[in-house]
Design a protein around this motif. Structure first.
Motif, PDB file in Angstrom:
ATOM      1  N   VAL A  12       0.831  -1.205   0.000  1.00 44.22           N
ATOM      2  CA  VAL A  12       0.000   0.000   0.000  1.00 44.22           C
ATOM      3  C   VAL A  12       0.866   1.256   0.000  1.00 44.22           C
ATOM      4  CG1 VAL A  12      -1.721   1.327   1.318  1.00 44.22           C
ATOM      5  CG2 VAL A  12      -1.972  -1.157   1.071  1.00 44.22           C
ATOM      6  N   THR A  51     -12.231   1.378  -5.739  1.00 43.41           N
ATOM      7  CA  THR A  51     -11.666   2.728  -5.653  1.00 43.41           C
ATOM      8  C   THR A  51     -12.313   3.637  -6.687  1.00 43.41           C
ATOM      9  OG1 THR A  51      -9.603   1.854  -4.798  1.00 43.41           O
ATOM     10  CG2 THR A  51      -9.525   4.061  -5.728  1.00 43.41           C
ATOM     11  N   THR A  52     -12.481   3.128  -7.904  1.00 46.04           N
ATOM     12  CA  THR A  52     -13.120   3.942  -8.946  1.00 46.04           C
ATOM     13  C   THR A  52     -14.518   4.361  -8.493  1.00 46.04           C
ATOM     14  OG1 THR A  52     -11.857   2.703 -10.586  1.00 46.04           O
ATOM     15  CG2 THR A  52     -13.721   3.986 -11.396  1.00 46.04           C
ATOM     16  N   TYR A  99      -5.967   8.290  -2.351  1.00 40.88           N
ATOM     17  CA  TYR A  99      -6.761   7.056  -2.161  1.00 40.88           C
ATOM     18  C   TYR A  99      -5.851   5.871  -1.909  1.00 40.88           C
ATOM     19  CZ  TYR A  99      -5.518   7.692  -7.018  1.00 40.88           C
ATOM     20  OH  TYR A  99      -4.816   8.006  -8.159  1.00 40.88           O
ATOM     21  N   LEU A 143      -6.326   1.371  -0.825  1.00 39.11           N
ATOM     22  CA  LEU A 143      -7.251   0.270  -0.531  1.00 39.11           C
ATOM     23  C   LEU A 143      -6.449  -0.939  -0.069  1.00 39.11           C
ATOM     24  CD1 LEU A 143     -10.369   0.398  -1.280  1.00 39.11           C
ATOM     25  CD2 LEU A 143      -9.852  -1.380  -2.925  1.00 39.11           C
ATOM     26  N   ALA A 186      -4.429   3.898 -13.846  1.00 38.40           N
ATOM     27  CA  ALA A 186      -5.620   3.327 -14.498  1.00 38.40           C
ATOM     28  C   ALA A 186      -6.897   3.868 -13.855  1.00 38.40           C
ATOM     29  CB  ALA A 186      -5.581   1.798 -14.414  1.00 38.40           C
ATOM     30  N   TRP A 198      -8.284  -5.161  -4.010  1.00 39.50           N
ATOM     31  CA  TRP A 198      -7.882  -4.532  -5.270  1.00 39.50           C
ATOM     32  C   TRP A 198      -8.544  -5.243  -6.465  1.00 39.50           C
ATOM     33  CZ3 TRP A 198      -1.772  -3.837  -4.873  1.00 39.50           C
ATOM     34  CH2 TRP A 198      -1.493  -2.885  -3.891  1.00 39.50           C
ATOM     35  N   GLY A 199      -8.720  -4.460  -7.526  1.00 37.30           N
ATOM     36  CA  GLY A 199      -9.160  -5.026  -8.801  1.00 37.30           C
ATOM     37  C   GLY A 199     -10.651  -5.298  -8.897  1.00 37.30           C
ATOM     38  N   LYS A 235      -9.632   6.008 -15.883  1.00 39.60           N
ATOM     39  CA  LYS A 235     -11.030   5.543 -15.988  1.00 39.60           C
ATOM     40  C   LYS A 235     -12.012   6.654 -15.605  1.00 39.60           C
ATOM     41  CE  LYS A 235     -10.743   1.678 -13.512  1.00 39.60           C
ATOM     42  NZ  LYS A 235     -11.300   0.519 -12.779  1.00 39.60           N
ATOM     43  N   GLY A 283     -12.886  -2.662  -8.646  1.00 36.70           N
ATOM     44  CA  GLY A 283     -13.543  -1.403  -9.015  1.00 36.70           C
ATOM     45  C   GLY A 283     -13.979  -0.557  -7.823  1.00 36.70           C
ATOM     46  N   SER A 333      -2.870   3.005 -10.042  1.00 39.21           N
ATOM     47  CA  SER A 333      -3.342   4.352  -9.719  1.00 39.21           C
ATOM     48  C   SER A 333      -3.610   5.145 -10.999  1.00 39.21           C
ATOM     49  CB  SER A 333      -2.289   5.056  -8.858  1.00 39.21           C
ATOM     50  OG  SER A 333      -2.735   6.338  -8.521  1.00 39.21           O
ATOM     51  N   ASN A 364       3.233   3.367 -10.936  1.00 41.92           N
ATOM     52  CA  ASN A 364       2.027   3.030 -10.173  1.00 41.92           C
ATOM     53  C   ASN A 364       0.850   2.907 -11.155  1.00 41.92           C
ATOM     54  OD1 ASN A 364       0.080   2.619  -8.295  1.00 41.92           O
ATOM     55  ND2 ASN A 364       0.559   4.408  -7.028  1.00 41.92           N
ATOM     56  N   HIS A 365       0.887   1.793 -11.911  1.00 45.19           N
ATOM     57  CA  HIS A 365      -0.051   1.648 -13.036  1.00 45.19           C
ATOM     58  C   HIS A 365      -1.498   1.530 -12.582  1.00 45.19           C
ATOM     59  CE1 HIS A 365       3.354   1.408 -15.657  1.00 45.19           C
ATOM     60  NE2 HIS A 365       3.830   0.352 -15.027  1.00 45.19           N
TER      61      HIS A 365
HETATM   62  C1  LIG Z   1      -4.468   2.469  -6.599  1.00 44.18           C
HETATM   63  C2  LIG Z   1      -5.460   1.571  -5.861  1.00 44.18           C
HETATM   64  C3  LIG Z   1      -6.170   2.422  -4.805  1.00 44.18           C
HETATM   65  C4  LIG Z   1      -6.471   1.026  -6.865  1.00 44.18           C
HETATM   66  O1  LIG Z   1      -7.512   0.374  -6.156  1.00 44.18           O
HETATM   67  P1  LIG Z   1      -8.549  -0.646  -6.861  1.00 44.18           P
HETATM   68  O2  LIG Z   1      -9.786  -0.658  -6.022  1.00 44.18           O
HETATM   69  O3  LIG Z   1      -7.872  -1.916  -7.156  1.00 44.18           O
HETATM   70  O4  LIG Z   1      -8.869   0.143  -8.220  1.00 44.18           O
HETATM   71  P2  LIG Z   1     -10.007  -0.261  -9.280  1.00 44.18           P
HETATM   72  O5  LIG Z   1     -10.349  -1.702  -9.117  1.00 44.18           O
HETATM   73  O6  LIG Z   1     -11.090   0.746  -9.184  1.00 44.18           O
HETATM   74  O7  LIG Z   1      -9.239  -0.022 -10.657  1.00 44.18           O
HETATM   75  C5  LIG Z   1      -7.929  -0.519 -10.810  1.00 44.18           C
HETATM   76  C6  LIG Z   1      -7.570  -0.509 -12.265  1.00 44.18           C
HETATM   77  O8  LIG Z   1      -6.155  -0.636 -12.364  1.00 44.18           O
HETATM   78  C7  LIG Z   1      -5.850  -1.692 -13.231  1.00 44.18           C
HETATM   79  N1  LIG Z   1      -4.576  -2.221 -12.802  1.00 44.18           N
HETATM   80  C8  LIG Z   1      -4.281  -2.824 -11.654  1.00 44.18           C
HETATM   81  N2  LIG Z   1      -2.981  -3.169 -11.624  1.00 44.18           N
HETATM   82  C9  LIG Z   1      -2.455  -2.736 -12.807  1.00 44.18           C
HETATM   83  C10 LIG Z   1      -1.171  -2.789 -13.393  1.00 44.18           C
HETATM   84  N3  LIG Z   1      -0.158  -3.333 -12.743  1.00 44.18           N
HETATM   85  N4  LIG Z   1      -1.014  -2.258 -14.627  1.00 44.18           N
HETATM   86  C11 LIG Z   1      -2.022  -1.676 -15.285  1.00 44.18           C
HETATM   87  N5  LIG Z   1      -3.289  -1.593 -14.776  1.00 44.18           N
HETATM   88  C12 LIG Z   1      -3.479  -2.120 -13.544  1.00 44.18           C
HETATM   89  C13 LIG Z   1      -6.995  -2.644 -13.074  1.00 44.18           C
HETATM   90  O9  LIG Z   1      -7.062  -3.529 -14.157  1.00 44.18           O
HETATM   91  C14 LIG Z   1      -8.163  -1.686 -13.020  1.00 44.18           C
HETATM   92  O10 LIG Z   1      -8.535  -1.206 -14.295  1.00 44.18           O
HETATM   93  P3  LIG Z   1      -9.758  -1.903 -15.118  1.00 44.18           P
HETATM   94  O11 LIG Z   1     -10.985  -1.733 -14.278  1.00 44.18           O
HETATM   95  O12 LIG Z   1      -9.818  -1.099 -16.377  1.00 44.18           O
HETATM   96  O13 LIG Z   1      -9.396  -3.341 -15.298  1.00 44.18           O
HETATM   97  C15 LIG Z   1      -4.750   0.383  -5.161  1.00 44.18           C
HETATM   98  O14 LIG Z   1      -3.953  -0.276  -6.096  1.00 44.18           O
HETATM   99  C16 LIG Z   1      -3.882   0.834  -3.979  1.00 44.18           C
HETATM  100  O15 LIG Z   1      -4.363   0.954  -2.850  1.00 44.18           O
HETATM  101  N6  LIG Z   1      -2.585   1.066  -4.245  1.00 44.18           N
HETATM  102  C17 LIG Z   1      -1.667   1.487  -3.159  1.00 44.18           C
HETATM  103  C18 LIG Z   1      -1.918   2.915  -2.724  1.00 44.18           C
HETATM  104  C19 LIG Z   1      -1.686   3.903  -3.872  1.00 44.18           C
HETATM  105  O16 LIG Z   1      -0.735   3.748  -4.621  1.00 44.18           O
HETATM  106  N7  LIG Z   1      -2.574   4.903  -3.969  1.00 44.18           N
HETATM  107  C20 LIG Z   1      -2.512   5.906  -5.024  1.00 44.18           C
HETATM  108  C21 LIG Z   1      -1.534   6.952  -4.740  1.00 44.18           C
HETATM  109  S1  LIG Z   1      -1.372   8.085  -6.104  1.00 44.18           S
END
Ligand SMILES: CC(C)(COP(=O)(O)OP(=O)(O)OC[C@H]1O[C@@H](n2cnc3c(N)ncnc32)[C@H](O)[C@@H]1OP(=O)(O)O)[C@@H](O)C(=O)NCCC(=O)NCCS
Length: 184
Positions: free
Chosen positions: A33, A109-110, A97, A99, A146, A104-105, A150, A107, A144, A141-142
Motif C-alpha cells: 500500500v 476505488t473507482t 486514495y 485500498l 488506471a 484490489w481489482g 477511468k 472497481g 493508480s 504506479n499503473h
Molecule cells: C491504486 C489503488 C487504490 C487502486 O484500487 P482498486 O480498487 O484496485 O482500483 P479499481 O479496481 O477501481 O481499478 C484498478 C484498475 O487498475 C488496473 N490495474 C491494476 N494493476 C495494474 C497494473 N499493474 N497495470 C495496469 N493496470 C493495472 C486494473 O485492471 C483496473 O482497471 P480496469 O478496471 O480497467 O481493469 C490500489 O492499487 C492501492 O491501494 N494502491 C496502493 C496505494 C496507492 O498507490 N494509492 C494511489 C496513490 S497516487
C-alpha cells in the motif's frame, strides 16, 4: 461543521473514527500500500491513531477531507480516499486514495472516487464547488494511473524529481480533471 457522508451501490463513505485505528494500521502497515508513498510502512498502532487525528484536524481547519471507504453490507473499512490541499479560492484540490490489497481489482476505488469527485464538482463539500482536481502518481504506479484515467483524468506532464523521500528523488506524473470534462 457536518462531515459529508455518501453511499454508492457497494460502499459507504464516512468519517474515520478512533474505532478504525486497527483497520488503518492494517492498511498503512502493508508495504504494497505504501510502496509509492512518502511514508514508511507503519510499525505501531499509535501511528494509525495519530493519522486519524491528523485527518480530523485537517477537516476541522478546512484544508482537506478523508473518508473511510467501507463495504456497505458489513461496514468493514477497506480503504480511504479524500482531498488534500484543497483551495476554495482557486477551486482546486488534490485527490488521494488507498485500498487494502485483498480488495484490489474489484472497481471499489473507482466507485468511491467517482462519488467524491461528483460531490466536489457539485458543491456538496465545505470547500465549495471545485473546478479542477489533480492526482499525482509516481511513474510505475499503473493501478493508480488506471483509476485516474477511468475517471477521465488526463496526464498533463511529469514534474521531474518533484518529491524526495526514502532517500531518493521521485518524478511525479500530474493528472488533471476539469469539472467540464467529468462524466457524471
Ligand atoms: C491504486 C489503488 C487504490 C487502486 O484500487 P482498486 O480498487 O484496485 O482500483 P479499481 O479496481 O477501481 O481499478 C484498478 C484498475 O487498475 C488496473 N490495474 C491494476 N494493476 C495494474 C497494473 N499493474 N497495470 C495496469 N493496470 C493495472 C486494473 O485492471 C483496473 O482497471 P480496469 O478496471 O480497467 O481493469 C490500489 O492499487 C492501492 O491501494 N494502491 C496502493 C496505494 C496507492 O498507490 N494509492 C494511489 C496513490 S497516487
Amino acid at each position: 461543521m457536518q462531515f459529508p457522508e455518501f453511499e454508492t451501490p457497494r460502499l459507504k463513505l464516512t468519517a474515520l473514527s478512533e474505532c478504525d485505528s486497527n483497520a488503518i494500521f492494517e492498511l498503512f502497515s502493508n508495504r504494497e500500500v505504501v510502496k509509492y508513498y512518502d511514508l514508511e510502512a507503519f510499525s505501531e498502532r499509535l501511528q494509525a491513531e495519530k493519522l486519524i487525528d491528523f485527518f480530523h484536524s485537517r477537516f476541522d481547519s478546512g484544508v482537506g477531507i478523508r473518508w473511510a471507504i467501507r463495504l456497505k453490507d458489513t461496514e468493514q473499512l477497506i480503504g480511504t480516499c479524500g482531498f488534500n490541499s484543497w483551495n476554495s479560492a482557486m477551486k482546486n484540490a488534490v485527490i488521494g486514495y488507498d485500498l487494502m490489497p485483498k480488495f484490489w481489482g474489484k472497481g471499489y476505488t473507482t466507485e468511491a472516487l467517482h462519488q467524491i469527485i461528483s460531490a466536489a464538482f457539485g458543491g456538496l463539500l465545505t470547500c465549495g464547488a471545485l473546478n479542477r482536481i489533480q492526482g499525482d502518481t509516481v511513474p510505475g504506479n499503473h493501478a493508480s494511473e488506471a483509476v485516474l484515467e477511468k475517471l477521465g483524468f488526463k496526464a498533463e506532464g511529469v514534474r521531474r524529481q518533484s518529491g524526495y523521500w526514502k532517500e531518493q528523488f521521485h518524478d511525479l506524473t500530474c493528472f488533471g480533471l476539469l469539472k467540464s470534462e467529468f462524466n457524471r
